[in-house]
Design an enzyme around this catalytic site. Structure first.
Site, mmCIF file in Angstrom:
data_model
loop_
_atom_site.group_PDB
_atom_site.id
_atom_site.type_symbol
_atom_site.label_atom_id
_atom_site.label_comp_id
_atom_site.label_asym_id
_atom_site.label_seq_id
_atom_site.Cartn_x
_atom_site.Cartn_y
_atom_site.Cartn_z
ATOM 1 N N ARG A 49 -3.852 8.452 -14.354
ATOM 2 C CA ARG A 49 -4.461 7.387 -13.640
ATOM 3 C C ARG A 49 -3.699 5.998 -14.233
ATOM 4 O O ARG A 49 -3.477 5.197 -13.561
ATOM 5 C CB ARG A 49 -6.031 7.328 -13.913
ATOM 6 C CG ARG A 49 -6.413 5.805 -13.354
ATOM 7 C CD ARG A 49 -8.022 5.747 -13.068
ATOM 8 N NE ARG A 49 -8.848 6.420 -13.951
ATOM 9 C CZ ARG A 49 -9.028 6.259 -15.314
ATOM 10 N NH1 ARG A 49 -8.339 5.071 -16.344
ATOM 11 N NH2 ARG A 49 -9.764 6.883 -16.007
ATOM 12 N N TYR A 102 -3.566 -7.994 9.388
ATOM 13 C CA TYR A 102 -3.832 -6.725 9.607
ATOM 14 C C TYR A 102 -5.500 -6.576 9.471
ATOM 15 O O TYR A 102 -6.180 -7.212 8.693
ATOM 16 C CB TYR A 102 -3.577 -5.629 8.729
ATOM 17 C CG TYR A 102 -3.974 -4.395 8.716
ATOM 18 C CD1 TYR A 102 -3.322 -3.539 9.727
ATOM 19 C CD2 TYR A 102 -4.681 -3.701 7.695
ATOM 20 C CE1 TYR A 102 -3.841 -2.262 9.655
ATOM 21 C CE2 TYR A 102 -5.189 -2.592 7.690
ATOM 22 C CZ TYR A 102 -4.499 -1.513 8.662
ATOM 23 O OH TYR A 102 -4.945 -0.501 8.821
ATOM 24 N N ASP A 174 2.679 -10.090 2.544
ATOM 25 C CA ASP A 174 2.607 -8.575 2.856
ATOM 26 C C ASP A 174 3.871 -8.284 3.809
ATOM 27 O O ASP A 174 4.409 -8.894 4.741
ATOM 28 C CB ASP A 174 1.364 -8.475 3.916
ATOM 29 C CG ASP A 174 1.169 -7.129 4.537
ATOM 30 O OD1 ASP A 174 2.176 -6.379 4.487
ATOM 31 O OD2 ASP A 174 -0.058 -6.510 4.488
ATOM 32 N N LYS A 199 3.748 2.724 5.986
ATOM 33 C CA LYS A 199 4.678 2.643 6.941
ATOM 34 C C LYS A 199 6.131 2.769 6.786
ATOM 35 O O LYS A 199 6.200 3.869 6.424
ATOM 36 C CB LYS A 199 4.148 1.013 7.434
ATOM 37 C CG LYS A 199 2.820 0.692 7.452
ATOM 38 C CD LYS A 199 1.860 1.540 8.462
ATOM 39 C CE LYS A 199 0.290 1.331 8.125
ATOM 40 N NZ LYS A 199 -0.117 -0.010 8.104
HETATM 41 C C1 LIG Z 1 -1.567 -0.535 7.528
HETATM 42 C C2 LIG Z 1 -1.181 -1.966 6.909
HETATM 43 C C3 LIG Z 1 -2.037 -2.255 5.879
HETATM 44 C C4 LIG Z 1 -3.112 -1.375 5.196
HETATM 45 O O1 LIG Z 1 -2.199 -0.346 4.511
HETATM 46 P P1 LIG Z 1 -3.152 1.137 4.511
HETATM 47 O O2 LIG Z 1 -2.055 2.027 3.616
HETATM 48 O O3 LIG Z 1 -3.282 1.695 5.790
HETATM 49 O O4 LIG Z 1 -4.213 0.855 3.485
HETATM 50 C C5 LIG Z 1 -2.054 -3.595 5.289
HETATM 51 N N1 LIG Z 1 -1.057 -4.464 5.873
HETATM 52 C C6 LIG Z 1 -0.331 -4.207 6.943
HETATM 53 C C7 LIG Z 1 0.684 -5.216 7.638
HETATM 54 C C8 LIG Z 1 -0.430 -3.015 7.716
HETATM 55 O O5 LIG Z 1 0.087 -2.630 8.574
#
Ligand SMILES: *Cc1c(COP(=O)(O)O)cnc(C)c1O
Length: 388
Positions: A49, A102, A174, A199
């Site tokens: 962890r 998001y 982000d 992603k």
């Molecule tokens: C998908 C996404 C998230 C969240 O990520 P997860 O891995 O699904 O928890 C946050 N910000 C953006 C821009 C995203 O496309």
């Protein structure tokens, strides 16, 4: 040795690090625990962890790619955002976030604010006046999401970071849509970069993961402490897979974008396509800022379907090379209806405020052959036209 370029960092991190058998690719360490060689002698890794060699390699690759000083890899992008706010917000503190962020980020921030953990203000960050008014309230943290999801709105990172720092706020970007291949927020003044590695970074739609990267070592230490405290960290297997995906990131990003440009050219002349949202278009309000701060325009795009809602559903159902699915950034092309899928958690009012209409479709352009993708789109549009 000169500073290595992003392609090299992505490919080489952790390679030839195995000292037992000289394995070229670092092995997968599934062990939950590591022995102390002698009493009181705490090893580099003791319990998974808090740390693990595979997660460590991935963290190193990611903070070097973003020109940061440290990182914590988490079990998803949402937990990366949650870790960041948990580590840096006290009760009563204010966080500013984009009103078109998001959907899951919106739900996380608004739900925790409702519990009284902190205060949140969602604003249109491309509206200078709204930004100034928000900054007057002395926020502690600011989240930027540029290009935003799903309208790919662009915010000037450098200028917003300057204004934020003037009021003592820390800024995270982000960077999920562009990755460090196309945008380096820390070099533009941001304090943190957050990714959903689910992603583009993993890129193969088979791992859920996230990361928070910081410019300062002290912030990285705070994040690592809280990551261990709340149990937000990523697993060894997921880290192994994500580093494997990361190896090809720069090559993938190039093809994603080339193909997106071909698709955009086609969509411009399609009669059932209304407004198209992509920063490469001169009509896009963020076009000039994108040219200044991005190394490419990226491959995420959305558009207003100009037929009726029934036709929109028919169109989506007739596509075969665009899977109707959430997520983005994988090798396979996807089509998404944000209002009923990725962003439905926002509720009708917030959707309207963010300009996400029922007619909006988002495309994640994958690595299939561009001609095949165009043929698929053409076929689906023709099928709809044939039925009216
Ligand atoms: C998908 C996404 C998230 C969240 O990520 P997860 O891995 O699904 O928890 C946050 N910000 C953006 C821009 C995203 O496309």
């Amino acid at each position: 040795m000169s500073q290595r370029k992003v392609e090299t960092i992505a490919v080489r991190t952790g390679i030839e690090s195995d000292t037992q058998f000289n394995a070229v690719v670092p092995p997968l360490y599934l062990s939950t625990n590591y022995s102390f060689s002698t009493f009181g002698d705490v090893p580099q890794y003791d319990y998974t962890r808090s740390g693990n060699p595979n997660r460590g390699s991935l963290e190193k690759a990611l903070y070097e790619l973003e020109s940061g000083e440290g990182a914590v890899v988490t079990n998803c992008g949402t937990s990366a955002l949650n870790l960041w706010i948990t580590a840096f917000l006290e009760q009563g503190d204010l966080i500013i976030a984009p009103h078109d962020c998001y959907g899951g980020t919106y739900r996380l921030f608004s739900s925790r604010a409702q519990k009284g953990d902190f205060r949140v203000l969602f604003i249109d960050q491309s509206d200078q006046k709204a930004v100034e008014q928000a900054l007057e309230q002395k926020p502690k943290l600011i989240l930027i999401e540029t290009p935003s999801n799903p309208l790919v709105k662009v915010v000037d990172i450098e200028s917003l970071c300057l204004s934020a720092h003037n009021v003592g706020a820390l800024v995270a970007v982000d960077n999920t849509f562009l990755t460090p291949i196309l945008q380096k927020p820390l070099e533009l003044g941001a304090d943190f970069v957050i990714h959903s590695t689910t992603k583009f970074i993993n890129g193969h739609s088979d791992v859920i993961g996230g990361v928070v990267i910081s410019k300062l070592k002290t912030h990285a230490e705070t994040l690592a402490w809280w990551g261990n405290c709340i149990g937000a960290t990523g697993t060894p297997f997921d880290s192994y897979m994500t580093l494997r995906g990361l190896r090809t990131l720069s090559a993938r990003m190039k093809v994603h974008e080339e193909t997106a440009n071909v698709v955009l050219d086609y969509l411009k002349d399609e009669s059932l396509v209304g407004c198209i949202y992509h920063p490469s278009l001169e009509s896009h309000p963020g076009h000039e800022i994108a040219k200044k701060q991005q190394k490419g325009f990226g491959s995420m795009l959305s558009f207003e379907f100009s037929g009726n809602f029934l036709q929109l559903k028919q169109f989506v159902n007739h596509l075969s090379l665009f899977s109707l699915a959430e997520s983005l950034g994988g090798v396979e092309s996807l089509v998404c209806h944000p209002a009923s899928m990725t962003h439905r958690a926002m509720g009708e009012e917030a959707l309207a405020d963010a300009g996400i209409s029922q007619q909006l479709l988002r495309l994640s352009i994958g690595l299939e052959n561009a001609d095949d993708l165009i043929a698929d789109l053409k076929h689906a549009f023709s099928a709809v036209k044939g039925t009216v």
